[in-house]
Scaffold this motif. Structure first.
Motif, PDB file in Angstrom:
ATOM      1  N   GLN A   1     -64.150 -44.979   6.634  1.00  0.00           N
ATOM      2  CA  GLN A   1     -64.267 -45.988   5.578  1.00  0.00           C
ATOM      3  C   GLN A   1     -65.254 -47.066   6.012  1.00  0.00           C
TER       4      GLN A   1
ATOM      5  N   THR B   1     -70.313 -47.570  -4.717  1.00  0.00           N
ATOM      6  CA  THR B   1     -68.965 -47.251  -4.246  1.00  0.00           C
ATOM      7  C   THR B   1     -68.655 -45.791  -4.559  1.00  0.00           C
TER       8      THR B   1
ATOM      9  N   ASN C   1     -68.005 -54.436  -2.182  1.00  0.00           N
ATOM     10  CA  ASN C   1     -67.245 -55.545  -2.762  1.00  0.00           C
ATOM     11  C   ASN C   1     -68.165 -56.645  -3.275  1.00  0.00           C
TER      12      ASN C   1
ATOM     13  N   LYS D   1     -65.918 -43.059   3.022  1.00  0.00           N
ATOM     14  CA  LYS D   1     -65.669 -43.789   1.781  1.00  0.00           C
ATOM     15  C   LYS D   1     -66.370 -45.148   1.859  1.00  0.00           C
TER      16      LYS D   1
ATOM     17  N   GLU E   1     -67.681 -41.666  -2.266  1.00  0.00           N
ATOM     18  CA  GLU E   1     -67.495 -40.944  -1.008  1.00  0.00           C
ATOM     19  C   GLU E   1     -68.814 -40.236  -0.697  1.00  0.00           C
TER      20      GLU E   1
ATOM     21  N   TYR F   1     -68.613 -39.275  -6.718  1.00  0.00           N
ATOM     22  CA  TYR F   1     -67.936 -40.347  -7.438  1.00  0.00           C
ATOM     23  C   TYR F   1     -66.549 -39.849  -7.849  1.00  0.00           C
TER      24      TYR F   1
ATOM     25  N   THR G   1     -67.123 -48.630   0.184  1.00  0.00           N
ATOM     26  CA  THR G   1     -66.617 -49.561  -0.823  1.00  0.00           C
ATOM     27  C   THR G   1     -67.492 -50.802  -0.809  1.00  0.00           C
TER      28      THR G   1
ATOM     29  N   PRO H   1     -66.459 -50.733   4.413  1.00  0.00           N
ATOM     30  CA  PRO H   1     -66.487 -51.770   3.378  1.00  0.00           C
ATOM     31  C   PRO H   1     -67.669 -52.707   3.606  1.00  0.00           C
TER      32      PRO H   1
ATOM     33  N   ILE I   1     -72.565 -52.519  -6.403  1.00  0.00           N
ATOM     34  CA  ILE I   1     -71.177 -52.138  -6.693  1.00  0.00           C
ATOM     35  C   ILE I   1     -71.100 -50.666  -7.067  1.00  0.00           C
TER      36      ILE I   1
END
Lengths: 113, 114
Positions: free
Chosen positions: B10, B86, B113, B109, B88, B39, B111, B12, B83
Motif C-alpha cells: 500500500q 487511486t 488523498n 494499492k 491497484e 480500477y 491511494t 498513500p 485523485i
C-alpha cells in the motif's frame, strides 16, 4: 473496437455446486487466457489457448476446473465442484497472437459460501 | 523460478505529490516488463511496457518506468498524482524463451488523498 466481454459479472454459489463463466475475446485475437485473481494477489494464469488448442494449462486444477474454446473464438471456464478457496475474480484476456499485448475483460467475481 | 516482487502493498500519497511504486523481478533470461492498473471492479489496463531499446519508458496518464537490468528493477513513477490515480497497480514479467507466460506481482494499492 469492442473489448473482451465476460459474463456473468458476479456469481454467488454454495460449495460443491458447479459454475461456468463465459468469455468472448476481441475479434481476430488468436490467443485467449483465463486468469484467477484471489483477493490481495496478482492474477495467476490458469489456461492459455492458441485458437482452439491448449498451449499451457499447467496451473489449472484439472480435478475440478475445465475450459474449452471449441471454435477458436469464445471460451467457457467451468468449476465442478466448487470449493471455498475458489472464491476469486476470474479474468479473461486475449491477444492477437502469442507474445502480443494482452487485453483484459472486466472479470467475473465468484463467491463460494 | 521466475518471480515478481512488489515491495509495497500500500502506498498513500497526497494529491500533486510524486510517487514511485517499486518492482523487482528474478530471471536468468531476457524479459519483457509491464505495468498494469486495475480500477475497482474492472479488468487490468496496460499502463506501459518495456520490450527493448531505451530503458526509460513512458506510458499513459503521465506514468513512466525505468528498466534497470543490473538491479533487476522496473519501478513506476509519476511526478504529480491525481485523485483519479487511486487504483491497484500490478507489475508483470514475461520471460522470453522461458515459460512464455505473464507472471504478476501481488500488486500495490495506491491511494491518493486530497
Amino acid at each position: 473496437e469492442a473489448g473482451v466481454a465476460q459474463s456473468p459479472r458476479y456469481k454467488i454459489i454454495e460449495k460443491r455446486q458447479s459454475v461456468a463463466f463465459w468469455c468472448n475475446p476481441i475479434s481476430g485475437h488468436a490467443t485467449l487466457y483465463w486468469y484467477q485473481q484471489i483477493l490481495g494477489q496478482g492474477p495467476k494464469l490458469l489456461i492459455q489457448f492458441q485458437n482452439n488448442g491448449v498451449v499451457d494449462d499447467s496451473q489449472l486444477p484439472k480435478d475440478r476446473f475445465s475450459a474449452e474454446r471449441l471454435k477458436g473464438v469464445d471460451s467457457t471456464l467451468k468449476i465442478q465442484p466448487a470449493k471455498l478457496e475458489d472464491s476469486a475474480v476470474y479474468l479473461c484476456a486475449s491477444s492477437l497472437d502469442r507474445d502480443d499485448e494482452q487485453y483484459f475483460g472486466p472479470g467475473t467475481r465468484l463467491t463460494v459460501t | 523460478a521466475q518471480s515478481v516482487t512488489q515491495l509495497d502493498s500500500q502506498v498513500p500519497v497526497f494529491e500533486e505529490a510524486p510517487v514511485e511504486l517499486r518492482c523487482n523481478y528474478s530471471s536468468s533470461v531476457s524479459v519483457y516488463l509491464f505495468w498494469y492498473v486495475q480500477y475497482p471492479n474492472q479488468g487490468l489496463q496496460l499502463l506501459l511496457k518495456y520490450l527493448s531499446g531505451s530503458t526509460l519508458v513512458k506510458g499513459i496518464n503521465g506514468f513512466e518506468a525505468e528498466f534497470n537490468k543490473s538491479q533487476t528493477s522496473f519501478h513506476l513513477r509519476k511526478p504529480s498524482v491525481h485523485i483519479s490515480d487511486t487504483a491497484e497497480y500490478f507489475c508483470a514479467v514475461y520471460h522470453q524463451g522461458g515459460s512464455e507466460k505473464l507472471v504478476f506481482g501481488k500488486g500495490t494499492k495506491l491511494t491518493v488523498n486530497p
